[in-house]
Design an enzyme around this catalytic site. Sequence first.
Site, PDB file in Angstrom:
ATOM      1  N   CYS A   1      47.509  50.063  28.347  1.00  0.00           N
ATOM      2  CA  CYS A   1      46.787  50.581  29.527  1.00  0.00           C
ATOM      3  C   CYS A   1      46.833  52.106  29.592  1.00  0.00           C
ATOM      4  CB  CYS A   1      47.378  50.005  30.805  1.00  0.00           C
ATOM      5  SG  CYS A   1      47.329  48.216  30.833  1.00  0.00           S
TER       6      CYS A   1
ATOM      7  N   HIS B   1      44.460  54.139  36.372  1.00  0.00           N
ATOM      8  CA  HIS B   1      44.114  52.974  35.549  1.00  0.00           C
ATOM      9  C   HIS B   1      43.842  51.816  36.502  1.00  0.00           C
ATOM     10  CE1 HIS B   1      44.385  49.428  33.219  1.00  0.00           C
ATOM     11  NE2 HIS B   1      45.635  49.149  33.554  1.00  0.00           N
TER      12      HIS B   1
ATOM     13  N   ASN C   1      40.352  44.390  35.093  1.00  0.00           N
ATOM     14  CA  ASN C   1      41.240  45.327  34.401  1.00  0.00           C
ATOM     15  C   ASN C   1      40.819  45.376  32.928  1.00  0.00           C
ATOM     16  OD1 ASN C   1      43.391  46.401  32.912  1.00  0.00           O
ATOM     17  ND2 ASN C   1      44.949  45.561  34.273  1.00  0.00           N
TER      18      ASN C   1
HETATM   19  N1  ACO Z   1      45.507  31.767  41.075  1.00  0.00           N
HETATM   20  C1  ACO Z   1      46.208  31.071  41.991  1.00  0.00           C
HETATM   21  N2  ACO Z   1      47.536  31.081  42.049  1.00  0.00           N
HETATM   22  C2  ACO Z   1      48.184  31.816  41.137  1.00  0.00           C
HETATM   23  C3  ACO Z   1      47.524  32.554  40.144  1.00  0.00           C
HETATM   24  C4  ACO Z   1      46.132  32.491  40.126  1.00  0.00           C
HETATM   25  N3  ACO Z   1      45.406  33.162  39.240  1.00  0.00           N
HETATM   26  N4  ACO Z   1      48.433  33.179  39.394  1.00  0.00           N
HETATM   27  C5  ACO Z   1      49.638  32.868  39.886  1.00  0.00           C
HETATM   28  N5  ACO Z   1      49.499  32.014  40.934  1.00  0.00           N
HETATM   29  C6  ACO Z   1      50.531  31.419  41.752  1.00  0.00           C
HETATM   30  C7  ACO Z   1      51.862  31.343  41.063  1.00  0.00           C
HETATM   31  O1  ACO Z   1      51.937  30.187  40.283  1.00  0.00           O
HETATM   32  C8  ACO Z   1      52.815  31.287  42.240  1.00  0.00           C
HETATM   33  O2  ACO Z   1      52.785  30.009  42.752  1.00  0.00           O
HETATM   34  P1  ACO Z   1      54.135  29.347  43.429  1.00  0.00           P
HETATM   35  O3  ACO Z   1      54.473  30.259  44.562  1.00  0.00           O
HETATM   36  O4  ACO Z   1      53.686  27.987  43.838  1.00  0.00           O
HETATM   37  O5  ACO Z   1      55.149  29.368  42.333  1.00  0.00           O
HETATM   38  C9  ACO Z   1      52.134  32.188  43.247  1.00  0.00           C
HETATM   39  O6  ACO Z   1      50.748  32.268  42.869  1.00  0.00           O
HETATM   40  C10 ACO Z   1      52.697  33.598  43.222  1.00  0.00           C
HETATM   41  O7  ACO Z   1      51.918  34.362  44.102  1.00  0.00           O
HETATM   42  P2  ACO Z   1      52.554  35.535  44.912  1.00  0.00           P
HETATM   43  O8  ACO Z   1      53.440  34.969  45.959  1.00  0.00           O
HETATM   44  O9  ACO Z   1      51.498  36.489  45.335  1.00  0.00           O
HETATM   45  O10 ACO Z   1      53.473  36.160  43.797  1.00  0.00           O
HETATM   46  P3  ACO Z   1      53.937  37.545  43.641  1.00  0.00           P
HETATM   47  O11 ACO Z   1      54.200  38.131  44.993  1.00  0.00           O
HETATM   48  O12 ACO Z   1      55.014  37.509  42.629  1.00  0.00           O
HETATM   49  O13 ACO Z   1      52.662  38.318  43.045  1.00  0.00           O
HETATM   50  C11 ACO Z   1      51.276  39.122  41.354  1.00  0.00           C
HETATM   51  C12 ACO Z   1      52.198  38.002  41.781  1.00  0.00           C
HETATM   52  C13 ACO Z   1      50.002  39.064  42.148  1.00  0.00           C
HETATM   53  C14 ACO Z   1      50.963  38.972  39.886  1.00  0.00           C
HETATM   54  C15 ACO Z   1      51.996  40.439  41.614  1.00  0.00           C
HETATM   55  O14 ACO Z   1      53.203  40.425  40.945  1.00  0.00           O
HETATM   56  C16 ACO Z   1      51.187  41.620  41.211  1.00  0.00           C
HETATM   57  O15 ACO Z   1      50.212  41.996  41.839  1.00  0.00           O
HETATM   58  N6  ACO Z   1      51.639  42.279  40.107  1.00  0.00           N
HETATM   59  C17 ACO Z   1      50.922  43.352  39.503  1.00  0.00           C
HETATM   60  C18 ACO Z   1      50.586  42.937  38.179  1.00  0.00           C
HETATM   61  C19 ACO Z   1      49.253  43.470  37.761  1.00  0.00           C
HETATM   62  O16 ACO Z   1      48.308  43.601  38.503  1.00  0.00           O
HETATM   63  N7  ACO Z   1      49.171  43.789  36.527  1.00  0.00           N
HETATM   64  C20 ACO Z   1      47.951  44.312  35.999  1.00  0.00           C
HETATM   65  C21 ACO Z   1      47.918  44.065  34.547  1.00  0.00           C
HETATM   66  S1  ACO Z   1      49.087  45.044  33.719  1.00  0.00           S
HETATM   67  C22 ACO Z   1      48.532  46.621  33.776  1.00  0.00           C
HETATM   68  O17 ACO Z   1      47.374  46.873  33.725  1.00  0.00           O
HETATM   69  C23 ACO Z   1      49.530  47.665  33.902  1.00  0.00           C
END
Ligand code: ACO
Length: 333
Positions: free
Chosen positions: A114, A260, A290
């Site tokens: 990234c 980014h 992304n």
């Molecule tokens: N659709 C529906 N549900 C989903 C999906 C999806 N696509 N993906 C994960 N889930 C579920 C998980 O299984 C989990 O379920 P559970 O609670 O039953 O176990 C739940 O959603 C988790 O959701 P949140 O409570 O929102 O979890 P968290 O607070 O950990 O957030 C997230 C997860 C959204 C990925 C967060 O960590 C985040 O925004 N991270 C940033 C990561 C990112 O955007 N990276 C970009 C790519 S890397 C880069 O470019 C640098």
Amino acid sequence: MSTKAIITGTGHFVPPKVVTNFDLEKMVNTSDEWIRQRSGIEERHYVESGIGTSDLAYEAAVRAIEDAKIDKSEIDFIIAATLSPDHYFPGIGVIVQAKLGLPGIGALDVRNQCTGFVYALSVADQYIKTQMYKKILVVAAEVQSTNLDYSDDGRDLAVLFGDGGGAVVLEANAKNEDKGILSTHLFSDGRFVSELWMEKPSPKDNPTFSDEMIESKSHFPKMKGRNVFINAVDKMPEAVRTGLEYSNLTIEDVDHLIPHQANDRISLMVAKILKIPVEKVIRNINRMGNTTAASIPIALDEALKSGKIKEGDIVVLTAFGSGYTWGSAVIRF
Ligand code: ACO
């Protein structure tokens, strides 16, 4: 005053196929609401089968060269950034070079995910400043859609990514004004390699490619989302502050911040931490998803072409990604 590098042309290309969150609902156990709430993404572009990263890079490069109003033969070096090269080796730099019909000139591949575009821009800036090269094509592109885990195991990542390419032409500022790249700062911390990576294929395994690799799904990208979020919103502001301080500028001097486009929640948090008004933040992730290394040059091209970025504006780029890697670039347009 030393030679400054200026961006004289920009271009981008995304494949025509649009995949909305509602389309994804048919492929992934997810919902439009979940994706929009967590990432701000509404749609992204996917390539058709047979189209590779170098094809998107080439299209973006052609547009940037045209925008720079130069003949492609004037390009004397190519730097290409991607995490999704057409082949395990060689990188896409030489493929873009061949497609452009520029045999002989150097082509360098940057593997900083990234942060790839910021790293590539910084390398190009050094070459221009030292007058080793006069006109450098910096191109970043990604095809992500063909290697995502659309099952429940990989849905956290699968819904975020899109395909696309962006490019800039960098030249020495002949007039020696205070215009151009004012600073670039690059950082990394390899202790966090496994927080955001595609582990396999790896030559550490003998053989490198195996059924076990496919069965364990270790050839798909994996992310520790919370850690990525926490580090991204810490490191990008830090890199921006370092760049501004080095360039003798303050937050108030910033006309546009182009983070980014990792996730809109990350971009908004970075702006909040830096106390940069949200109107100054260039955001297109809702339409692009992304696109990793390509996200900044795509957003930059759109902001320039729409007239958002004007002559004299201070534009700050910042990125964070796999490695971890992060960095910033401060530019006066
Ligand atoms: N659709 C529906 N549900 C989903 C999906 C999806 N696509 N993906 C994960 N889930 C579920 C998980 O299984 C989990 O379920 P559970 O609670 O039953 O176990 C739940 O959603 C988790 O959701 P949140 O409570 O929102 O979890 P968290 O607070 O950990 O957030 C997230 C997860 C959204 C990925 C967060 O960590 C985040 O925004 N991270 C940033 C990561 C990112 O955007 N990276 C970009 C790519 S890397 C880069 O470019 C640098």
